[in-house]
Scaffold this motif. Sequence first.
Motif, PDB file in Angstrom:
ATOM      1  N   ASP A   1       0.831  -1.205   0.000  1.00  0.00           N
ATOM      2  CA  ASP A   1       0.000   0.000   0.000  1.00  0.00           C
ATOM      3  C   ASP A   1       0.864   1.253   0.000  1.00  0.00           C
ATOM      4  OD1 ASP A   1      -2.282  -1.507  -0.026  1.00  0.00           O
ATOM      5  OD2 ASP A   1      -2.630  -1.392   2.131  1.00  0.00           O
ATOM      6  N   PHE A   2       1.960   1.220   0.736  1.00  0.00           N
ATOM      7  CA  PHE A   2       2.877   2.354   0.746  1.00  0.00           C
ATOM      8  C   PHE A   2       3.431   2.603  -0.655  1.00  0.00           C
ATOM      9  CE2 PHE A   2       7.437   3.352   0.720  1.00  0.00           C
ATOM     10  CZ  PHE A   2       7.400   4.658   1.176  1.00  0.00           C
ATOM     11  N   ALA A   3       3.863   1.529  -1.322  1.00  0.00           N
ATOM     12  CA  ALA A   3       4.423   1.673  -2.672  1.00  0.00           C
ATOM     13  C   ALA A   3       3.370   2.224  -3.629  1.00  0.00           C
ATOM     14  CB  ALA A   3       4.947   0.334  -3.170  1.00  0.00           C
ATOM     15  N   ARG A   4       2.128   1.750  -3.523  1.00  0.00           N
ATOM     16  CA  ARG A   4       1.069   2.264  -4.394  1.00  0.00           C
ATOM     17  C   ARG A   4       0.831   3.755  -4.150  1.00  0.00           C
ATOM     18  NH1 ARG A   4      -1.824  -2.614  -2.629  1.00  0.00           N
ATOM     19  NH2 ARG A   4      -1.675  -4.221  -4.247  1.00  0.00           N
ATOM     20  N   GLY A   5       0.828   4.146  -2.869  1.00  0.00           N
ATOM     21  CA  GLY A   5       0.585   5.544  -2.554  1.00  0.00           C
ATOM     22  C   GLY A   5       1.703   6.446  -3.025  1.00  0.00           C
ATOM     23  N   ARG A   6       2.952   6.011  -2.865  1.00  0.00           N
ATOM     24  CA  ARG A   6       4.086   6.855  -3.222  1.00  0.00           C
ATOM     25  C   ARG A   6       4.306   6.916  -4.727  1.00  0.00           C
ATOM     26  NH1 ARG A   6       7.919   8.024   0.903  1.00  0.00           N
ATOM     27  NH2 ARG A   6       9.313   8.632  -0.800  1.00  0.00           N
ATOM     28  N   LEU A   7       3.971   5.853  -5.444  1.00  0.00           N
ATOM     29  CA  LEU A   7       4.218   5.825  -6.883  1.00  0.00           C
ATOM     30  C   LEU A   7       3.116   6.505  -7.673  1.00  0.00           C
ATOM     31  CD1 LEU A   7       5.676   2.223  -7.256  1.00  0.00           C
ATOM     32  CD2 LEU A   7       6.902   4.384  -7.288  1.00  0.00           C
ATOM     33  N   GLY A   8       2.096   6.998  -6.997  1.00  0.00           N
ATOM     34  CA  GLY A   8       1.104   7.813  -7.680  1.00  0.00           C
ATOM     35  C   GLY A   8      -0.104   7.044  -8.186  1.00  0.00           C
ATOM     36  N   GLY A   9      -0.063   5.739  -8.169  1.00  0.00           N
ATOM     37  CA  GLY A   9      -1.209   4.991  -8.659  1.00  0.00           C
ATOM     38  C   GLY A   9      -2.378   5.001  -7.693  1.00  0.00           C
ATOM     39  N   GLY A  10      -2.080   5.231  -6.415  1.00  0.00           N
ATOM     40  CA  GLY A  10      -3.137   5.238  -5.416  1.00  0.00           C
ATOM     41  C   GLY A  10      -3.568   3.835  -5.051  1.00  0.00           C
ATOM     42  N   ILE A  11      -4.251   3.724  -3.936  1.00  0.00           N
ATOM     43  CA  ILE A  11      -4.730   2.430  -3.468  1.00  0.00           C
ATOM     44  C   ILE A  11      -6.002   2.055  -4.244  1.00  0.00           C
ATOM     45  CG2 ILE A  11      -5.721   1.235  -1.482  1.00  0.00           C
ATOM     46  CD1 ILE A  11      -3.802   2.750   0.282  1.00  0.00           C
ATOM     47  N   PRO A  12      -6.020   0.890  -4.889  1.00  0.00           N
ATOM     48  CA  PRO A  12      -7.211   0.502  -5.661  1.00  0.00           C
ATOM     49  C   PRO A  12      -8.386   0.190  -4.740  1.00  0.00           C
ATOM     50  CG  PRO A  12      -5.633  -1.313  -5.573  1.00  0.00           C
ATOM     51  CD  PRO A  12      -4.958  -0.132  -4.947  1.00  0.00           C
ATOM     52  N   LEU A  13      -9.587   0.475  -5.222  1.00  0.00           N
ATOM     53  CA  LEU A  13     -10.796   0.272  -4.423  1.00  0.00           C
ATOM     54  C   LEU A  13     -11.754  -0.669  -5.127  1.00  0.00           C
ATOM     55  CD1 LEU A  13     -11.618   3.923  -3.255  1.00  0.00           C
ATOM     56  CD2 LEU A  13     -10.253   2.190  -2.072  1.00  0.00           C
ATOM     57  N   ASN A  14     -12.491  -1.407  -4.329  1.00  0.00           N
ATOM     58  CA  ASN A  14     -13.592  -2.236  -4.802  1.00  0.00           C
ATOM     59  C   ASN A  14     -14.842  -1.794  -4.054  1.00  0.00           C
ATOM     60  OD1 ASN A  14     -15.228  -4.234  -5.884  1.00  0.00           O
ATOM     61  ND2 ASN A  14     -14.515  -5.794  -4.442  1.00  0.00           N
ATOM     62  N   ARG A  15     -15.496  -0.778  -4.580  1.00  0.00           N
ATOM     63  CA  ARG A  15     -16.626  -0.181  -3.875  1.00  0.00           C
ATOM     64  C   ARG A  15     -17.857  -1.092  -3.917  1.00  0.00           C
ATOM     65  NH1 ARG A  15     -16.632   5.420  -2.808  1.00  0.00           N
ATOM     66  NH2 ARG A  15     -14.782   6.566  -3.565  1.00  0.00           N
ATOM     67  N   GLN A  16     -18.561  -1.052  -2.829  1.00  0.00           N
ATOM     68  CA  GLN A  16     -19.851  -1.750  -2.739  1.00  0.00           C
ATOM     69  C   GLN A  16     -20.644  -1.125  -1.600  1.00  0.00           C
ATOM     70  OE1 GLN A  16     -19.403  -5.832  -1.026  1.00  0.00           O
ATOM     71  NE2 GLN A  16     -17.202  -5.396  -1.214  1.00  0.00           N
ATOM     72  N   ALA A  17     -21.940  -1.385  -1.585  1.00  0.00           N
ATOM     73  CA  ALA A  17     -22.779  -0.841  -0.513  1.00  0.00           C
ATOM     74  C   ALA A  17     -22.318  -1.414   0.824  1.00  0.00           C
ATOM     75  CB  ALA A  17     -24.243  -1.187  -0.765  1.00  0.00           C
ATOM     76  N   ALA A  18     -22.228  -0.553   1.826  1.00  0.00           N
ATOM     77  CA  ALA A  18     -21.725  -0.983   3.126  1.00  0.00           C
ATOM     78  C   ALA A  18     -22.392  -0.192   4.232  1.00  0.00           C
ATOM     79  CB  ALA A  18     -20.210  -0.803   3.190  1.00  0.00           C
ATOM     80  N   ASP A  19     -22.472  -0.834   5.389  1.00  0.00           N
ATOM     81  CA  ASP A  19     -22.994  -0.201   6.601  1.00  0.00           C
ATOM     82  C   ASP A  19     -21.811  -0.005   7.544  1.00  0.00           C
ATOM     83  OD1 ASP A  19     -24.161   0.598   8.919  1.00  0.00           O
ATOM     84  OD2 ASP A  19     -25.597  -1.044   9.063  1.00  0.00           O
ATOM     85  N   LEU A  20     -21.470   1.240   7.810  1.00  0.00           N
ATOM     86  CA  LEU A  20     -20.291   1.526   8.612  1.00  0.00           C
ATOM     87  C   LEU A  20     -20.437   1.002  10.036  1.00  0.00           C
ATOM     88  CD1 LEU A  20     -17.637   2.889   7.963  1.00  0.00           C
ATOM     89  CD2 LEU A  20     -18.527   5.005   8.917  1.00  0.00           C
ATOM     90  N   ALA A  21     -21.641   1.006  10.568  1.00  0.00           N
ATOM     91  CA  ALA A  21     -21.847   0.492  11.928  1.00  0.00           C
ATOM     92  C   ALA A  21     -21.527  -0.994  11.989  1.00  0.00           C
ATOM     93  CB  ALA A  21     -23.291   0.757  12.368  1.00  0.00           C
ATOM     94  N   GLN A  22     -21.956  -1.734  10.978  1.00  0.00           N
ATOM     95  CA  GLN A  22     -21.676  -3.170  10.945  1.00  0.00           C
ATOM     96  C   GLN A  22     -20.167  -3.431  10.828  1.00  0.00           C
ATOM     97  OE1 GLN A  22     -23.549  -5.206   7.698  1.00  0.00           O
ATOM     98  NE2 GLN A  22     -22.606  -7.181   8.175  1.00  0.00           N
TER      99      GLN A  22
END
Length: 389
Positions: free
Chosen positions: A227-248
């Motif tokens: 994750d550090f390498a992704r953040g520093r190299l500019g690509g950013g951390i990849p995401l897999n978005r989906q509906a979520a309940d933060l409380a859960q």
Amino acid sequence: MPPYLAMVENVVQDQAPARLPLLLVDDSRTNLIAYRAVLEPLGHELVEALSGAEAVRLLAGRQFALLLIDVRMPGIDGFETVELLRRELKRTTPVVFVTGAPDDHAMRRAYEFGAVDFLVKPVDPDIVRGKVRNLLALSEQAIELERRAALLMQQQQQLAEANAVARRQDTNMGVLAHDLRNPLNAIITGTNLLRRIPELPDQAQRIADRIDRSAQRMGLMIRDILDFARGRLGGGIPLNRQAADLAQLCDEIIDELHAAYPVARVDVRVEGELHGSWDRARIEQALSNLLVNAIQHGVGDVTLTLSGQASDHVAVRVRNGGPAIPAEQLPGLFEAFRRGDRSPAGLGLGLFIVREIVRAHDGTIDAASSSEGTVFTMRLPREPRGLRA
């Protein structure tokens, strides 16, 4: 002032050049004596030449702050001397022409040669000295600006080279972390198979459990490095978005924390609607890092507040007690490889990765600290930026 500019400023001051001399050119020795008497109070070295040819030899070997030259001279006259200066020697030395016969054509020609001034004899000594003084001041300022620009360009090149080296190091770190995953997965798989052997002795079972815990911890460290390498190299951390309940998600994280830190107490407070589109695994990682940081570096109970009262985002606040963090240290809390005294075994990437995960979700995170404790506030938009627009 940024550190690299301060460095350049020090170099500029330490390497300030000495005053350049003035070159006086006239075929009359009497005129040269008069010029010397007028210009000596300016404090510059004065070099004399009785002909254009002698002036060209001097100009080829030295750099001068100013050339004061008579127009009409036998042999190579003033115009021919300056033409050689510009064409052959490629020098931009400021030139002041002096002539005993006023002539509009000669004046126009002088300025075509790049003269900064044109004087007609007899010249008032105070006027000569004043004009030369002003021209020298402008010339010295131009030289100083050019020198500072060259130093800045050199510093920028050094910074670019340092950034390139750091980028290669980050890339190598990411490749190494990725390559470590395969043997680590083999260790975890082998440990799981070993633990399934019927009637495995208790001592072997404890050893297998210890190997599994160590492997899992190593897996988290490898994940952090990637994750550090992704953040520093500019690509950013990849995401897999989906509906979520933060409380859960928080309930699941709290259960895991209780297993790892049975003595720690986390007070959870929930306000409003906590649904949104997020990468569940990444949000769990960020929340876990924040809570572990609060437990390891704080004093007393930890308070986790989830606020969904805003329509466009959810706010998460993690608060712990303990002494205040100095204000000058707050901006650097989210930098990589910052380790606290209570977690010397970590890599110091926890808060850095939290920041990168929040940025990947188009959110923000900040920290505030006082004598009452330290609070990390994470704001997560409910939807990706494009959908919100």
